[in-house]
Design a protein around this motif. Sequence first.
Motif, mmCIF file in Angstrom:
data_model
loop_
_atom_site.group_PDB
_atom_site.id
_atom_site.type_symbol
_atom_site.label_atom_id
_atom_site.label_comp_id
_atom_site.label_asym_id
_atom_site.label_seq_id
_atom_site.Cartn_x
_atom_site.Cartn_y
_atom_site.Cartn_z
ATOM 1 N N SER A 192 41.067 87.837 28.423
ATOM 2 C CA SER A 192 41.127 87.662 29.781
ATOM 3 C C SER A 192 41.699 88.619 30.483
ATOM 4 N N ALA A 193 41.851 88.385 31.788
ATOM 5 C CA ALA A 193 42.206 89.546 32.693
ATOM 6 C C ALA A 193 43.119 88.784 33.700
ATOM 7 N N VAL A 194 44.166 89.620 34.112
ATOM 8 C CA VAL A 194 45.174 88.953 35.325
ATOM 9 C C VAL A 194 45.223 90.104 36.177
ATOM 10 N N VAL A 195 44.773 89.841 37.526
ATOM 11 C CA VAL A 195 44.806 91.049 38.570
ATOM 12 C C VAL A 195 46.221 90.754 39.487
ATOM 13 N N PHE A 196 46.879 92.005 39.692
ATOM 14 C CA PHE A 196 47.916 92.103 40.739
ATOM 15 C C PHE A 196 47.402 92.716 41.964
ATOM 16 N N ASP A 197 47.580 92.079 43.031
ATOM 17 C CA ASP A 197 47.212 92.968 44.381
ATOM 18 C C ASP A 197 48.468 93.168 45.103
ATOM 19 N N VAL A 198 49.096 94.301 45.215
ATOM 20 C CA VAL A 198 50.303 94.532 45.849
ATOM 21 C C VAL A 198 50.257 95.452 47.176
ATOM 22 N N HIS A 199 50.518 95.066 48.209
ATOM 23 C CA HIS A 199 50.479 95.564 49.319
ATOM 24 C C HIS A 199 51.847 95.914 50.250
ATOM 25 N N GLY A 200 51.945 96.896 51.091
ATOM 26 C CA GLY A 200 52.991 97.107 51.950
ATOM 27 C C GLY A 200 53.448 98.509 51.715
ATOM 28 N N PRO A 201 54.542 99.283 51.969
ATOM 29 C CA PRO A 201 54.693 100.455 51.926
ATOM 30 C C PRO A 201 54.172 101.388 50.558
ATOM 31 N N VAL A 202 54.168 100.546 49.385
ATOM 32 C CA VAL A 202 53.487 100.929 48.024
ATOM 33 C C VAL A 202 52.445 100.004 47.758
ATOM 34 N N GLU A 203 51.318 100.388 47.765
ATOM 35 C CA GLU A 203 50.057 99.545 47.737
ATOM 36 C C GLU A 203 49.576 99.903 46.301
ATOM 37 N N PHE A 204 48.970 98.896 45.498
ATOM 38 C CA PHE A 204 48.105 99.095 44.454
ATOM 39 C C PHE A 204 47.494 97.748 43.922
ATOM 40 N N ARG A 215 46.432 91.899 22.860
ATOM 41 C CA ARG A 215 47.246 92.887 23.332
ATOM 42 C C ARG A 215 46.794 93.181 24.789
ATOM 43 N N GLY A 216 47.943 93.490 25.516
ATOM 44 C CA GLY A 216 47.558 93.958 26.925
ATOM 45 C C GLY A 216 47.654 95.103 27.280
ATOM 46 N N THR A 217 46.563 95.661 28.231
ATOM 47 C CA THR A 217 46.535 96.978 28.392
ATOM 48 C C THR A 217 46.568 97.048 30.138
ATOM 49 N N LEU A 218 46.931 98.134 30.882
ATOM 50 C CA LEU A 218 46.908 98.200 32.210
ATOM 51 C C LEU A 218 45.758 99.114 32.550
ATOM 52 N N GLU A 219 44.955 98.625 33.666
ATOM 53 C CA GLU A 219 43.570 99.241 34.210
ATOM 54 C C GLU A 219 43.965 99.495 35.647
ATOM 55 N N THR A 220 43.114 100.244 36.114
ATOM 56 C CA THR A 220 43.125 100.407 37.578
ATOM 57 C C THR A 220 41.822 99.855 38.402
ATOM 58 N N THR A 221 40.906 99.578 37.198
ATOM 59 C CA THR A 221 39.422 98.747 37.652
ATOM 60 C C THR A 221 39.544 97.483 37.743
ATOM 61 N N PRO A 222 39.181 97.114 39.078
ATOM 62 C CA PRO A 222 39.186 95.565 39.308
ATOM 63 C C PRO A 222 38.423 94.516 38.253
ATOM 64 N N ALA A 223 39.057 93.276 37.920
ATOM 65 C CA ALA A 223 38.390 92.804 37.060
ATOM 66 C C ALA A 223 37.278 91.498 37.597
ATOM 67 N N LEU A 224 36.350 91.275 37.063
ATOM 68 C CA LEU A 224 35.362 90.489 37.773
ATOM 69 C C LEU A 224 35.684 88.957 37.211
ATOM 70 N N GLY A 225 35.956 87.973 37.909
ATOM 71 C CA GLY A 225 36.216 86.609 37.209
ATOM 72 C C GLY A 225 37.463 86.675 36.557
ATOM 73 N N PRO A 226 38.821 87.096 37.030
ATOM 74 C CA PRO A 226 39.853 87.050 36.455
ATOM 75 C C PRO A 226 40.444 85.791 36.097
ATOM 76 N N ALA A 227 41.258 85.630 34.938
ATOM 77 C CA ALA A 227 42.107 84.400 34.911
ATOM 78 C C ALA A 227 42.847 83.972 36.018
#
Length: 274
Positions: A192-204, A215-227
């Motif tokens: 599965s995938a979980v997306v974090f969308d953070v906005h403000g003075p620091v955005e990512f 096992r979890g890994t951090l990626e910069t590519t957006p996930a299609l259909g995240p959990a």
Amino acid sequence: MSLHPTLQPYADAWTHSIEAISELLQPLAEAEWNRRTPCPGWSVRDVVSHVIGLDCEMLGDPRPIHTLPRDLFHVTNDHQRYMEIQVDVRRHHTAPEMTSELEYVVIRRNRQLRNESRDPGTKVRGPLGAELTLEESMRRHAFDVWVHEQDLRTALGRPGSLDSPGAHVARDVLLGELPRVVAEDAQAPRSSAVVFDVHGPVEFLRTIRVDIQGRGTLETTPALGPAATLTLDWETYVRLACGRVTPETVADRIKTEGDQDLTTAILRNFTVTQ
């Protein structure tokens, strides 16, 4: 300067934060040093004492020999007991004593950084006798001092530095903890995938992918259909991750989509600092 280029961003972040802290403290009346901060159990004086203590340890100063009182109910584990020593020995220091000691420690640390010629991979002593690399030690230190700058700003009603060099170090430190939070602590479903969308003075925008082994890994590519997707502002992200607020108290600043049980579990396990 002999400082290794890998270490320079952490030195710059520390310098920016410690100068900001010094500036915040200059106009304070004695009573303002007793204001409560978001750091559990700590006043403005206590947070500054902790920052002084952190820098004393970076300098290699011997730790104070001190017995903690038994009524410090916010101290519940060995790590907190270790950190509280440097705080409790300064609890009755006056404002001039505090600012003078901070100024002296900063002068010594600046001299240490000017003369620092060790390789980033050099092993150094960390809290509770842990061994870590010089790079990791300076990275964690820049992170800690920036977070405590934010504690002081909140207590004193002086917001700022949310996009400073220390903020960007904090972003990377906190993002490094996300795979564990999602995959291990919150037990996100495998594959599965979980997306974090953070906005403000620091955005990512970051994705945590959980593989078939869990096992979890951090990626910069957006996930299609995240959990699940969590959208929140940078300040709220930091305050949650550092245990300064609970998910319930900032629920109006967090938007969640997808598996609600999963987002609840992630937020319940979001605090990654002790």
